[in-house]
Design an enzyme around this catalytic site. Structure first.
Site, short mmCIF file in Angstrom:
data_model
loop_
_atom_site.label_atom_id
_atom_site.label_comp_id
_atom_site.label_asym_id
_atom_site.label_seq_id
_atom_site.Cartn_x
_atom_site.Cartn_y
_atom_site.Cartn_z
N LYS A 147 -58.03 -47.09 51.67
CA LYS A 147 -57.28 -47.02 50.33
C LYS A 147 -57.46 -45.76 49.83
CE LYS A 147 -54.73 -49.91 47.83
NZ LYS A 147 -53.95 -51.05 48.63
N1 GLU Z 1 -50.37 -50.95 49.12
C1 GLU Z 1 -50.23 -52.00 50.08
C2 GLU Z 1 -51.30 -53.03 50.05
O1 GLU Z 1 -51.99 -53.22 49.13
C3 GLU Z 1 -49.38 -51.62 51.43
C4 GLU Z 1 -50.34 -50.86 52.25
C5 GLU Z 1 -49.78 -50.49 53.64
O2 GLU Z 1 -48.59 -50.62 53.93
O3 GLU Z 1 -50.58 -49.82 54.25
O4 GLU Z 1 -51.14 -53.91 50.90
#
Ligand code: GLU
Length: 415
Positions: free
Chosen positions: A104
């Protein structure tokens, strides 16, 4: 001090580790963060001044593949939050069986206070800072709160320019015009709908069910619109400042179109009573969908929740105390790592398409998405059935931790 999202993630991990019978060193490995990157970087503002912003990118675990996860632009971002979200990504990818680990990123910034030009400058500079640790085989960012397809286009461009050629596999959630996948924009909301349909299959399906959705962005807004189109009665919606209630169902098509064109819910003129946003969580409906932020459901409001089913659109919307209250009250919670995994699942499809220079149709994307979501849902239900008393969250986390442990054991430690 209030418990942080990281406290919650760690608590959930240890519970899952107990169920998976992990020994002390397995636990130590799985709880470790592979890379924690923190940077302060200057951005040129429209008035010619420079402002320094703080950003993070965290890799939790890469035993199952390159790490994957969104980038959040929010004034509330903290390192602990990014770590929690990275850890949840690890279990989420494992739960839906896609070959990624968890990551993240975040920048402490209120994006609504910046111009498009300033946002572009910030995104490009942040991307330049994290370039050494991202890449299509290493770490693939995507949108999250406060970022979108445009952000991803800038990230891809910045990363690609540093390499001298276009590298579409470095980020997902891009606009379709520059290598994004059909269906990625709706994927998290569509995944929520697929899971709800599967869960309610024997209870008459989604049609006619009364729904309350907290949060009206890419997750809550799209989910509300798709549920509305599927025949559900979305009685309650809200964003940070405005709640709306309409007994016959809010016109989510109109409301979300207004948001998509850059408006705020408070300025939308559609039918419905204006209510405090917090009332949405305690609404008398069939399904509550918290799709805003971590720790919305707490020990304080969990006893007041009236919905007999909770479908988690956000990451970590329920504190462990609230979870315990829902368990005691017999309110099932369909957990984040399953319910909102549609986004990262279609991100995986986008990455596969990017690396093959192929373009799937929206039908193909949605069909594969449904297959993956339903398979994951059934595996969790099976785990619940064979372990009476286990919640869906406990089962999901258990399966996630088990799969990452298996990969770690098979691979061993180099050197
Ligand atoms: N931000 C989204 C999540 O929390 C998508 C992450 C992604 O597609 O890599 O799952």
């Amino acid at each position: 001090m209030a418990e942080s999202a990281l406290d919650t993630a760690i608590k959930q991990f240890h519970e899952a580790a107990d169920r998976a019978a992990l020994d002390a060193s397995q636990r130590e490995i799985l709880i470790a963060f592979k890379t924690v990157f923190e940077t302060e970087f200057p951005v040129e503002m429209d008035d010619g001044t420079f402002q320094v912003f703080r950003g993070y990118r965290v890799h939790h675990n890469n035993a199952r593949g390159p790490v994957k996860g969104g980038v959040r632009f929010s004034a509330e971002v903290s390192l602990d939050e990014v770590k929690a979200l990275a850890m949840w990504m690890t279990w989420k990818c494992a739960v839906v069986g896609i070959p990624f680990g968890g990551a993240k990123g975040g920048v402490i910034v209120d994006p609504s206070k910046l111009s498009q030009n300033e946002l572009q400058n910030l995104t490009r500079r942040y991307t330049a800072e994290i370039t050494p640790i991202i890449g299509p085989d290493k770490d693939i960012p995507a949108p999250d709160m406060g970022t979108n397809a445009q952000t991803m286009a800038w990230m891809m461009d910045t990363y690609s320019m540093g390499h001298g050629f276009t590298i579409p596999g470095v980020v997902t959630g891009k606009p379709v015009a520059v290598g994004g996948s059909e269906g990625r924009y709706e994927a998290t909301g569509r995944g929520l709908l697929f899971i709800l349909e599967e869960h309610l299959r024997e209870a008459g399906g989604v049609r006619g069910k009364r729904i309350a959705v907290q949060g009206f962005g890419n997750v809550g807004g799209v989910a509300a619109r798709l549920m509305h189109r599927a025949g559900a009665i979305v009685q309650y919606i809200c964003d940070k400042d405005t709640g709306i209630y309409r007994a016959e169902g809010v016109d989510c098509d109109s409301a979300f179109a207004f948001i998509e064109s850059g408006g705020l819910l408070k300025d939308w003129t559609g039918e419905g009573e204006r209510i405090p946003p917090a009332d949405v969580l305690t609404a008398d409906v069939d399904v509550l969908v918290p799709a805003a932020i971590e720790h919305s459901l707490t020990a304080e409001n969990a006893p007041l929740v009236k919905a007999p089913l909770i479908l988690e659109g956000a990451n970590g919307p329920t504190t462990p105390e609230a979870d315990a209250i829902f368990l005691e009250r017999g309110i099932p919670v369909i957990p984040d790592v399953l319910a909102n995994a549609g986004g990262v699942t279609v991100s995986y499809f986008e990455w596969v398409q990017a690396r093959q220079y192929l373009h799937w149709s929206e039908e193909q994307v949605n069909e594969e998405l449904r297959r993956i979501m339903v398979t994951a849902y059934r595996a969790i239900q099976q785990r619940v059935a064979s372990n009476p008393g286990t919640t869906m969250r406990q089962a999901a986390q258990w399966i996630g931790v088990e799969r990452v442990t298996e990969a770690t054991t098979l691979r061993g430690i180099y050197p």
